[in-house]
Design an enzyme around this catalytic site. Structure first.
Site, PDB file in Angstrom:
ATOM      1  N   LEU A  68       0.847  -1.196   0.000  1.00  0.00           N
ATOM      2  CA  LEU A  68       0.000   0.000   0.000  1.00  0.00           C
ATOM      3  C   LEU A  68       0.880   1.242   0.000  1.00  0.00           C
ATOM      4  O   LEU A  68       1.671   1.464   0.920  1.00  0.00           O
ATOM      5  CB  LEU A  68      -0.896   0.003   1.236  1.00  0.00           C
ATOM      6  CG  LEU A  68      -1.892  -1.163   1.327  1.00  0.00           C
ATOM      7  CD1 LEU A  68      -2.673  -1.081   2.635  1.00  0.00           C
ATOM      8  CD2 LEU A  68      -2.833  -1.169   0.133  1.00  0.00           C
ATOM      9  N   GLY A 114       4.083   0.448   4.898  1.00  0.00           N
ATOM     10  CA  GLY A 114       5.465   0.826   5.176  1.00  0.00           C
ATOM     11  C   GLY A 114       5.600   1.530   6.523  1.00  0.00           C
ATOM     12  O   GLY A 114       4.992   2.581   6.750  1.00  0.00           O
ATOM     13  N   ASP A 144       9.308   9.861   8.172  1.00  0.00           N
ATOM     14  CA  ASP A 144      10.476  10.608   7.672  1.00  0.00           C
ATOM     15  C   ASP A 144      10.122  12.001   7.195  1.00  0.00           C
ATOM     16  O   ASP A 144      10.981  12.736   6.720  1.00  0.00           O
ATOM     17  CB  ASP A 144      11.153   9.840   6.538  1.00  0.00           C
ATOM     18  CG  ASP A 144      10.325   9.881   5.260  1.00  0.00           C
ATOM     19  OD1 ASP A 144       9.093  10.095   5.361  1.00  0.00           O
ATOM     20  OD2 ASP A 144      10.895   9.712   4.174  1.00  0.00           O
ATOM     21  N   ASN A 175       8.566  13.114   4.612  1.00  0.00           N
ATOM     22  CA  ASN A 175       8.770  13.277   3.166  1.00  0.00           C
ATOM     23  C   ASN A 175      10.230  13.443   2.749  1.00  0.00           C
ATOM     24  O   ASN A 175      10.519  13.933   1.659  1.00  0.00           O
ATOM     25  CB  ASN A 175       7.961  14.474   2.634  1.00  0.00           C
ATOM     26  CG  ASN A 175       6.474  14.198   2.655  1.00  0.00           C
ATOM     27  OD1 ASN A 175       6.048  13.064   2.513  1.00  0.00           O
ATOM     28  ND2 ASN A 175       5.684  15.246   2.852  1.00  0.00           N
ATOM     29  N   LEU A 185      -5.005   3.261  -1.428  1.00  0.00           N
ATOM     30  CA  LEU A 185      -6.396   3.232  -0.992  1.00  0.00           C
ATOM     31  C   LEU A 185      -7.205   4.208  -1.832  1.00  0.00           C
ATOM     32  O   LEU A 185      -6.681   5.234  -2.292  1.00  0.00           O
ATOM     33  CB  LEU A 185      -6.500   3.619   0.485  1.00  0.00           C
ATOM     34  CG  LEU A 185      -5.791   2.704   1.495  1.00  0.00           C
ATOM     35  CD1 LEU A 185      -5.985   3.241   2.913  1.00  0.00           C
ATOM     36  CD2 LEU A 185      -6.301   1.282   1.396  1.00  0.00           C
ATOM     37  N   LYS A 245      -2.485  13.190   0.953  1.00  0.00           N
ATOM     38  CA  LYS A 245      -3.124  11.895   1.160  1.00  0.00           C
ATOM     39  C   LYS A 245      -2.268  10.923   1.955  1.00  0.00           C
ATOM     40  O   LYS A 245      -2.660   9.787   2.169  1.00  0.00           O
ATOM     41  CB  LYS A 245      -3.460  11.264  -0.199  1.00  0.00           C
ATOM     42  CG  LYS A 245      -4.500  12.034  -0.996  1.00  0.00           C
ATOM     43  CD  LYS A 245      -4.860  11.307  -2.277  1.00  0.00           C
ATOM     44  CE  LYS A 245      -3.682  11.231  -3.234  1.00  0.00           C
ATOM     45  NZ  LYS A 245      -4.036  10.530  -4.488  1.00  0.00           N
ATOM     46  N   LEU A 248      -0.909   9.107   4.998  1.00  0.00           N
ATOM     47  CA  LEU A 248      -1.512   8.823   6.299  1.00  0.00           C
ATOM     48  C   LEU A 248      -0.528   8.112   7.214  1.00  0.00           C
ATOM     49  O   LEU A 248       0.468   7.542   6.768  1.00  0.00           O
ATOM     50  CB  LEU A 248      -2.764   7.960   6.127  1.00  0.00           C
ATOM     51  CG  LEU A 248      -3.863   8.511   5.224  1.00  0.00           C
ATOM     52  CD1 LEU A 248      -4.981   7.496   5.097  1.00  0.00           C
ATOM     53  CD2 LEU A 248      -4.385   9.832   5.746  1.00  0.00           C
TER      54      LEU A 248
END
Length: 319
Positions: free
Chosen positions: A195, A215, A219, A221, A241, A253, A255
């Site tokens: 995912l 995962g 971090d 991004n 998702l 998006k 999460l």
């Protein structure tokens, strides 16, 4: 004294002088005592009635100082006992509330895997955040009416150290498969779906025979797209998702681990993506329902920098 019984003149003078001296001393004593009494009377007269009452009140206040101190200690002790009693009662109610649905639980065959192989990419504070998110996943799965098969893979390094130091009871966790190995060594390659929000593939439903990998990375991004890159390198299926098909958000998006985990739990139970999203997404993300046919959404809305919250501990896990 002469032979005829008379007193000599010199002796009479001596006796008279002694009497005068004694009388003088007595007079002086009377004068001192009188002055002392007069001084006390004058001092009393100098204080008004209000001042005397104030003085007596101050004296009483000083005398009762220790008594007041003891009363404060007693009240503080009673409040502490009451708080402990209330906390124990609330914990008992929460425990019963968690246990009640657990008796009626019907386990799902769907597998959810948290991939912890990103340990060397995180700072210590971010590892602690991931630890808290995993704790949340475990707790939510334990109280779910349709719990999934929960896997924790590649556990080691900083994350294991954090769990050992801050949550030693994790070794007694139930209904969870904790592995030191990578998920590719635990689950068959054909059964894995990674995912990641960077995947061009959008899930429409969940296959109960599959193992969906989340995962475990916090971090901010700094390593955008790394989960998709690793899935492609291993030749593993990947998908995101269907968030954009049902929800408009003020933030990106991406999460947190526990949010993705809870959304899937909610979907398994409710069978509705929209209900699952809106029952889990935190209010700070400003989630709103997509207008029109949900199937028309393509999730290409403009992305904004994600807000960070220590409470929710969000992180870019579906990259």
């Amino acid at each position: 004294m002469d032979d005829d019984g008379s007193v000599k003149t010199g002796d009479n003078k001596h006796l008279n002088n002694l009497d005068i001296h004694n009388n003088t001393n007595n007079s002086n004593n009377y004068t001192v005592d009188g002055d002392k009494e007069d001084g006390e009377a004058t001092e009393k007269q100098a204080l008004s009635k209000r001042q005397r009452k104030k003085l007596l009140k101050q004296q009483k206040w000083e005398e009762e100082r220790e008594l007041r101190k003891q009363k404060r200690k007693d009240r503080k002790h009673q409040r502490r006992l009451q708080r402990q009693s209330d906390r124990q009662e609330n914990e008992g109610e929460d425990h019963r509330a968690r246990k009640r649905p657990r008796r009626e639980a019907t386990p799902s065959t769907l597998r959810l895997v948290v991939d912890c192989s990103f340990d060397n990419l995180m700072l210590t504070k971010d590892v602690h955040k991931l630890h808290k998110q995993i704790q949340r996943c475990y707790a939510e799965n334990r109280r779910a009416t349709r719990p999934v098969q929960f896997y924790l893979t590649s556990l080691g390094g900083q994350l294991k150290q954090s769990m050992d130091e801050k949550d030693k009871g994790w070794i007694n966790w139930k209904d969870i498969n904790i592995k030191l190995e990578h998920y590719s060594e635990v689950v068959a390659k054909d059964d894995v779906v990674y995912l990641t929000s960077d995947s061009p593939n959008v899930l429409t439903e969940l296959d109960p025979k599959k193992a969906y990998v989340i995962g475990g990375l916090v971090d901010h991004n700094h390593h955008k797209g790394i989960t998709l890159e690793r899935a492609q390198k291993l030749g593993i299926c990947h998908a995101q998702l269907p968030l954009g098909s049902f929800v408009q958000m003020n933030s990106r998006k991406v999460l947190a681990v526990n949010h993705v985990f809870e959304i899937i739990l909610a979907y398994v139970e409710k069978g509705s993506w929209q209900e699952a999203f809106f029952s889990v997404l935190p209010p700070r993300k400003g989630a709103k329902a997509v207008s029109g046919d949900p199937g028309d959404g393509d999730g290409d809305e403009k992305e904004q920098p994600e807000e960070q919250s220590d409470t929710d501990a969000p992180q870019p896990i579906d990259k």
